[in-house]
Scaffold this motif. Sequence first.
Motif, PDB file in Angstrom:
ATOM      1  N   SER A  80       0.851  -1.186   0.000  1.00 13.17           N
ATOM      2  CA  SER A  80       0.000   0.000   0.000  1.00 13.17           C
ATOM      3  C   SER A  80       0.887   1.236   0.000  1.00 13.17           C
ATOM      4  N   GLY A  81       0.321   2.352  -0.376  1.00 11.49           N
ATOM      5  CA  GLY A  81       1.047   3.619  -0.294  1.00 11.49           C
ATOM      6  C   GLY A  81       1.150   4.114   1.135  1.00 11.49           C
ATOM      7  N   ILE A  82       0.397   3.498   2.033  1.00  9.04           N
ATOM      8  CA  ILE A  82       0.421   3.857   3.448  1.00  9.04           C
ATOM      9  C   ILE A  82       1.060   2.715   4.218  1.00  9.04           C
ATOM     10  N   PRO A  83       2.118   2.977   4.979  1.00  9.43           N
ATOM     11  CA  PRO A  83       2.786   1.906   5.728  1.00  9.43           C
ATOM     12  C   PRO A  83       1.821   1.137   6.638  1.00  9.43           C
ATOM     13  N   ASN A  84       2.052  -0.161   6.724  1.00 14.32           N
ATOM     14  CA  ASN A  84       1.301  -1.068   7.592  1.00 14.32           C
ATOM     15  C   ASN A  84      -0.176  -1.197   7.226  1.00 14.32           C
ATOM     16  N   GLN A  85      -0.529  -0.876   5.998  1.00 14.00           N
ATOM     17  CA  GLN A  85      -1.890  -1.051   5.500  1.00 14.00           C
ATOM     18  C   GLN A  85      -1.864  -2.082   4.370  1.00 14.00           C
ATOM     19  N   PRO A  86      -2.932  -2.869   4.229  1.00 15.20           N
ATOM     20  CA  PRO A  86      -2.948  -3.852   3.132  1.00 15.20           C
ATOM     21  C   PRO A  86      -2.950  -3.143   1.777  1.00 15.20           C
ATOM     22  N   LEU A  87      -2.442  -3.844   0.776  1.00 14.61           N
ATOM     23  CA  LEU A  87      -2.409  -3.222  -0.545  1.00 14.61           C
ATOM     24  C   LEU A  87      -3.811  -3.065  -1.104  1.00 14.61           C
ATOM     25  N   SER A  88      -3.981  -2.088  -1.942  1.00 13.47           N
ATOM     26  CA  SER A  88      -5.294  -1.802  -2.517  1.00 13.47           C
ATOM     27  C   SER A  88      -5.663  -2.808  -3.606  1.00 13.47           C
ATOM     28  N   TYR A  89      -4.687  -3.148  -4.444  1.00 17.36           N
ATOM     29  CA  TYR A  89      -4.941  -4.038  -5.573  1.00 17.36           C
ATOM     30  C   TYR A  89      -3.898  -5.135  -5.635  1.00 17.36           C
ATOM     31  N   MET A  90      -4.363  -6.367  -5.875  1.00 16.66           N
ATOM     32  CA  MET A  90      -3.445  -7.494  -6.030  1.00 16.66           C
ATOM     33  C   MET A  90      -2.742  -7.433  -7.381  1.00 16.66           C
ATOM     34  N   ALA A  91      -3.474  -6.945  -8.379  1.00 22.24           N
ATOM     35  CA  ALA A  91      -2.917  -6.860  -9.731  1.00 22.24           C
ATOM     36  C   ALA A  91      -3.709  -5.837 -10.535  1.00 22.24           C
TER      37      ALA A  91
END
Length: 135
Positions: A80-91
Motif C-alpha cells: 500500500s502507499g500507506i505503511p502497515n496497511q494492506p495493498l489496494s490491488y493485487m494486480a
Amino acid sequence: MKSVLIASFFLLTTCFAAFSQEKPNTAVAEKGLIKVSVMYPYAEGKTFNMEYYQTKHMPMVAGFLGSNLVKYTIEKGLASGIPNQPLSYMAIGTFYVKSLSDYQAAIAPNRDAIRADFPNYTNISPVILVSEVVK
C-alpha cells in the motif's frame, strides 16, 4: 603529441555527445490513447494466479483487440502507499488502445469468453476504469 591530444579530445567529446543526448519522452507518444485499467482489489481470502494471467488471460484478450491495441502492461501489487496497511490491488492489467469504440466492438462479442476465463486465475471481481491519456 599535439595531434594525439586533439584526436583524443575529439573522440571523448563525440562519445560524450552520443551518450548525453536526451532520450525521447515516450509519454508524449501515448497522449490521446485510451487506457483500460482492469484492477483486482485485495481482500482476505481472495486469490490471483499471476502466471496464468500473464501467459494465458492477457494474451487472449490482447488477441481480441487486434491492431487497435498499442500495448498492454501487467502490474503485481506489492504494498500500500500507506505503511502497515494492506495493498489496494493485487494486480492491474492495462490495455492502451487507439479507439474506444473499436475496443468496445472487439470486447462485446468476446465478453463471455473473457469472463469464463476468470476462475482460471482469480476469484476477484475486477474494477474497470476507462480513461484517456492526457500526458
